[in-house]
Design a protein around this motif. Structure first.
Motif, PDB file in Angstrom:
ATOM      1  N   ARG A  85       0.814  -1.219   0.000  1.00 26.40           N
ATOM      2  CA  ARG A  85       0.000   0.000   0.000  1.00 26.40           C
ATOM      3  C   ARG A  85       0.850   1.274   0.000  1.00 26.40           C
ATOM      4  O   ARG A  85       0.522   2.233  -0.703  1.00 26.40           O
ATOM      5  CB  ARG A  85      -0.948  -0.002   1.194  1.00 26.40           C
ATOM      6  N   GLU A  86       1.911   1.300   0.766  1.00 25.31           N
ATOM      7  CA  GLU A  86       2.708   2.528   0.876  1.00 25.31           C
ATOM      8  C   GLU A  86       3.283   2.942  -0.467  1.00 25.31           C
ATOM      9  O   GLU A  86       3.233   4.118  -0.849  1.00 25.31           O
ATOM     10  CB  GLU A  86       3.828   2.337   1.897  1.00 25.31           C
ATOM     11  N   ASP A  87       3.823   1.972  -1.227  1.00 26.75           N
ATOM     12  CA  ASP A  87       4.364   2.291  -2.548  1.00 26.75           C
ATOM     13  C   ASP A  87       3.258   2.760  -3.487  1.00 26.75           C
ATOM     14  O   ASP A  87       3.462   3.671  -4.294  1.00 26.75           O
ATOM     15  CB  ASP A  87       5.057   1.064  -3.146  1.00 26.75           C
TER      16      ASP A  87
ATOM     17  N   GLU B 182       0.433   4.297  -2.653  1.00 31.35           N
ATOM     18  CA  GLU B 182       0.030   5.646  -2.263  1.00 31.35           C
ATOM     19  C   GLU B 182       1.039   6.676  -2.766  1.00 31.35           C
ATOM     20  O   GLU B 182       0.659   7.745  -3.251  1.00 31.35           O
ATOM     21  CB  GLU B 182      -0.094   5.742  -0.738  1.00 31.35           C
ATOM     22  N   ARG B 183       2.321   6.341  -2.658  1.00 37.34           N
ATOM     23  CA  ARG B 183       3.364   7.268  -3.115  1.00 37.34           C
ATOM     24  C   ARG B 183       3.250   7.488  -4.626  1.00 37.34           C
ATOM     25  O   ARG B 183       3.395   8.609  -5.121  1.00 37.34           O
ATOM     26  CB  ARG B 183       4.732   6.710  -2.745  1.00 37.34           C
TER      27      ARG B 183
END
Length: 252
Positions: free
Chosen positions: A205-207, A209-210
């Motif tokens: 998820r973090e990648d 979102e970025r």
């Protein structure tokens, strides 16, 4: 280009005199909004003023923040300056003139159109760390001789500000692009729905979102465009859930 909507962000600068020199570089190019990630008491006021000279007013009005994200929340996009390339360093780095073209489109020419954009500069010794550059939505690099590539902080600010100053005659997009804080809401809607349909694992998820934050900020979305994107992803997730439920009923 509306220079009143240009924000210069310094991330934990070490040397008070460099801050003063940055103020002077900004004033040379008609830019006055200075934000610093750090605390005012960390700097020697007298040493700042020695090099700021008649631009000390920029220092006096400078705002202080705990992070790049907080310092750029009201901006349309945040461009981190770096000379280092790498997998975790935004991939494609814009040249100053490419960044200026985007900034000109985003800021417009009138006070009631366009939005703020931020140019972010790292610490004199380390530049922007990977995690700091990740808080920005794009990267900008200033070409220099590879034998001595590192620029003085105020010189880097001067180069970027000069490019912006020279682009004041660019036309306006005629609307108000979204701030990063508003874009983050759209990014959350997109990734919430992608997770709902099983598009990625929790660790991805973090990648994701970025990626969306970087792309959407570069697009300078309007409120209507963001709302339409959210509607698309909400509807797609809803259809996916209904189809899954239908297949489960057929199997039973």
């Amino acid at each position: 280009m509306n220079l009143k909507k240009i924000v210069i962000v310094l991330v934990h600068p070490d040397e008070s005199r460099n801050v003063g020199a940055v103020c002077r570089a900004m004033a040379n190019n008609g830019i006055s909004a200075l934000r610093i990630v750090g605390k005012r008491e960390d700097f020697d006021d007298e040493r700042v003023r020695i090099l700021a000279i008649h631009a000390a007013g920029i220092w006096e009005q400078a705002q202080f923040f705990d992070s790049i994200t907080a310092a750029t929340a009201d901006c349309v996009f945040a461009a981190g300056t770096t000379r280092r390339r790498g997998k975790k360093r935004k991939g494609k780095l814009l040249l100053p003139e490419e960044f200026t073209e985007l900034a000109s489109q985003a800021t417009g020419t009138k006070n009631d159109e366009g939005g703020k954009i931020a140019a972010v500069f790292g610490n004199e010794r380390t530049g922007l760390l990977d995690e700091e550059l990740n808080e920005c939505t794009m990267g900008v690099t200033i070409p220099s001789c590879p034998d001595f590539a590192s620029l003085n902080l105020s010189h880097a600010v001067q180069i970027i500000c000069y490019h912006l100053f020279r682009s004041q005659d660019k036309t306006s997009p005629g609307y108000m692009p979204l701030t990063l804080a508003r874009i983050d809401r759209t990014v959350k809607t997109i990734t919430d729905n992608l997770k709902e349909i099983g598009f990625f694992s929790l660790n991805g998820r973090e990648d994701m979102e970025r990626f969306w934050r970087m792309i959407l900020s570069r697009a300078a979305l309007s409120e209507g465009e963001a709302a339409y994107l959210e509607k698309i992803f909400n509807k797609a997730a809803g259809l996916s859930c209904r189809n899954q439920n239908a297949r489960a009923s057929d199997d039973s």
